[in-house]
Design an enzyme around this catalytic site. Structure first.
Site, PDB file in Angstrom:
ATOM      1  N   ALA A  23      43.694  87.463  30.548  1.00 55.36           N
ATOM      2  CA  ALA A  23      43.854  88.829  30.198  1.00 55.36           C
ATOM      3  C   ALA A  23      44.281  89.482  31.616  1.00 55.36           C
ATOM      4  O   ALA A  23      45.284  90.184  31.620  1.00 55.36           O
ATOM      5  CB  ALA A  23      42.614  89.675  29.577  1.00 55.36           C
ATOM      6  N   TYR A  24      43.374  89.036  32.598  1.00 54.78           N
ATOM      7  CA  TYR A  24      43.542  89.625  33.988  1.00 54.78           C
ATOM      8  C   TYR A  24      44.842  89.111  34.379  1.00 54.78           C
ATOM      9  O   TYR A  24      45.733  90.138  34.876  1.00 54.78           O
ATOM     10  CB  TYR A  24      42.626  89.252  34.770  1.00 54.78           C
ATOM     11  CG  TYR A  24      42.600  89.430  36.316  1.00 54.78           C
ATOM     12  CD1 TYR A  24      42.107  90.847  36.850  1.00 54.78           C
ATOM     13  CD2 TYR A  24      43.220  88.567  37.177  1.00 54.78           C
ATOM     14  CE1 TYR A  24      42.494  91.036  37.936  1.00 54.78           C
ATOM     15  CE2 TYR A  24      43.396  88.704  38.536  1.00 54.78           C
ATOM     16  CZ  TYR A  24      43.198  90.083  39.055  1.00 54.78           C
ATOM     17  OH  TYR A  24      43.297  90.514  40.432  1.00 54.78           O
ATOM     18  N   GLY A  25      45.400  87.990  34.250  1.00 56.48           N
ATOM     19  CA  GLY A  25      46.587  87.325  34.710  1.00 56.48           C
ATOM     20  C   GLY A  25      47.777  88.088  34.162  1.00 56.48           C
ATOM     21  O   GLY A  25      48.901  88.362  34.822  1.00 56.48           O
TER      22      GLY A  25
END
Length: 250
Positions: free
Chosen positions: A143-145
């Site tokens: 999700a962050y990436g």
């Protein structure tokens, strides 16, 4: 003196950039969802409580900054990460929070800043890159990436929209910086395994932020990038890792 807005400026890289910008003569406005008054007092900056996912609050942030003079630079730095879990196991609330903060927040900040900068006839919007911006992938950071990859797209696309105008969009790439965002949610044994790579590639906030602040104030062409951890620097660090003793955790 240049007026600079740094979102998420209450801690970490944002706080460090604000400090270095002030040291170079800039008038700085920071924002955050908490700890704003304390951080602003320590820095000698103007602080505004702002949730970047709320367009009305972002507009209010601009108005506060613009009251101090033309806003030369707007730095979309605010962001969060999630628990280190597979996407299928990530609580939906965490997924929504990271996408809202890292992507919607950047879009809100960019939209508000660009519209007002076009009206004032100058300015640069800087969007903060992170792991995933260059297409690299890692389990448990899906999700962050993905949000950081999207931020790079937003910035590139925005630069094309601004072509031929006096306003610019640019990338700000700090590399791997030792903050709680980087070390967040590692199990103790997992963190011990990753310290080796961190000690090769990572840097402390106080090492990176002077470079970033100088790059912001110097400026780049529309669509350009100020990057600390370049490919050449990465290659050099790996090549010399056996001869250099670095311990960022001591």
């Amino acid at each position: 003196m240049a007026v600079v807005v740094v979102t998420g400026g209450t801690r970490g890289i944002g706080f460090g950039m604000a400090k270095e910008l002030i040291a170079r003569g800039a008038t700085v406005v920071i924002c955050g969802r908490s700890g704003v008054d304390e951080a602003a007092a320590e820095l000698g900056a103007t602080g505004v409580v702002c949730d970047m996912t709320d367009r009305a609050q972002v507009e209010a942030l601009w108005e506060k900054a613009a009251a101090l003079g033309p806003v030369a630079h707007w730095v979309n730095n605010a962001g969060v990460t999630t628990s280190r879990k597979h996407l299928a196991d990530l609580p939906v609330a965490e997924l929504e929070t990271v996408v809202s903060a890292n992507l919607l927040g950047v879009m809100n900040g960019s939209a508000v800043a660009v519209r007002h900068m076009l009206a004032q006839g100058s300015g640069t919007v800087w969007n903060m890159e992170g792991f995933g911006s260059d297409g690299r992938t890692m389990p448990n950071l899906t999700a962050y990436g993905a949000t950081k990859r999207a931020v790079t797209y937003v910035t590139d696309s925005l630069a094309k929209e601004l072509k031929g105008t006096p306003v610019k969009a640019a990338h700000l790439s700090p590399g791997m910086v030792l903050t709680d965002l980087l070390t967040h949610d590692y199990a103790p044994e997992e963190l011990e395994k990753t310290k080796k790579i961190f000690n090769i590639l990572a840097d402390k906030v106080e090492t990176v932020t002077p470079f970033l602040a100088e790059g912001i104030l110097k400026g780049v062409k529309n669509g350009g990038r100020v990057a600390w951890l370049t490919g050449g620097k990465i290659a050099f660090r790996f090549a010399t890792a056996g001869f250099r003793k670095r311990d960022l955790f001591s």
